[in-house]
Structures are given as structure tokens and as C-alpha cells.
Motif scaffolding. Structure first.
Motif, short mmCIF file in Angstrom:
data_model
loop_
_atom_site.label_atom_id
_atom_site.label_comp_id
_atom_site.label_asym_id
_atom_site.label_seq_id
_atom_site.Cartn_x
_atom_site.Cartn_y
_atom_site.Cartn_z
N PRO A 1 -51.65 24.81 -92.71
CA PRO A 1 -50.75 23.78 -91.14
C PRO A 1 -51.73 21.80 -92.12
O PRO A 1 -52.17 21.17 -91.95
CB PRO A 1 -51.90 24.78 -90.56
N ASP B 1 -48.28 20.22 -86.63
CA ASP B 1 -47.27 21.03 -87.71
C ASP B 1 -46.15 20.20 -87.10
O ASP B 1 -45.76 19.65 -87.71
CB ASP B 1 -47.71 21.87 -87.04
N ALA C 1 -53.91 21.70 -84.61
CA ALA C 1 -53.34 22.60 -85.22
C ALA C 1 -51.39 22.38 -85.13
O ALA C 1 -50.70 21.64 -86.33
CB ALA C 1 -53.46 23.32 -86.13
#
Length: 73
Positions: free
Chosen positions: A46, A18, A14
Motif C-alpha cells: 500500500p 490506495d 492506507a
């Protein structure tokens, strides 16, 4: 114990996703306010924010400055 590694792996994925999406957002030609909104969406949600950016975000990135002086090989 194995579940802990799974959560760490998902958190790292994640985070990398991101960072990649935020980099893509800030390299786009959108206005600064739009970039801030996309960044907030990606940070708050996210995976969902990255998926929305992938579907509806701009397809190109800002072109780097080029000149004859910089293009010398």
C-alpha cells in the motif's frame, strides 16, 4: 488501548490512499495491462506502491469527452 487506535487510523489512511491511487491509475491513459499491474502493486504494497506511483506514474489523466452539446453552461 491507544495503540489500537493508532493502527486503525493508519489502516484507514492506507485504505483512502490506495483508493485515491487506484482511481488515478484507472483514469490514466495507460493500457489495461499496465493499469492492472499498478493496481496489484498498490494493493500488495500500500504505502510503497503509492509512493512508486507518485514518483513514476503518469502526470495526467484521460480527458473527459467534450462536445459543443455537453459544454453548454
Amino acid at each position: 488501548m491507544q495503540i489500537t487506535y493508532l493502527w486503525i487510523f493508519l489502516a484507514v489512511i492506507a485504505l483512502l490512499l490506495d483508493l485515491w491511487v487506484i482511481n488515478s491509475v484507472w483514469r490514466s491513459d495507460n493500457a489495461s495491462g499496465s493499469k492492472a499491474g499498478w493496481t496489484a502493486l498498490v494493493l500488495l504494497l500500500p504505502f510503497v506502491g503509492a509512493a512508486i506511483w507518485g514518483v513514476s506514474g503518469p502526470r495526467g489523466v484521460a480527458k473527459a469527452p467534450s462536445s459543443a452539446e455537453h459544454s453548454k453552461g
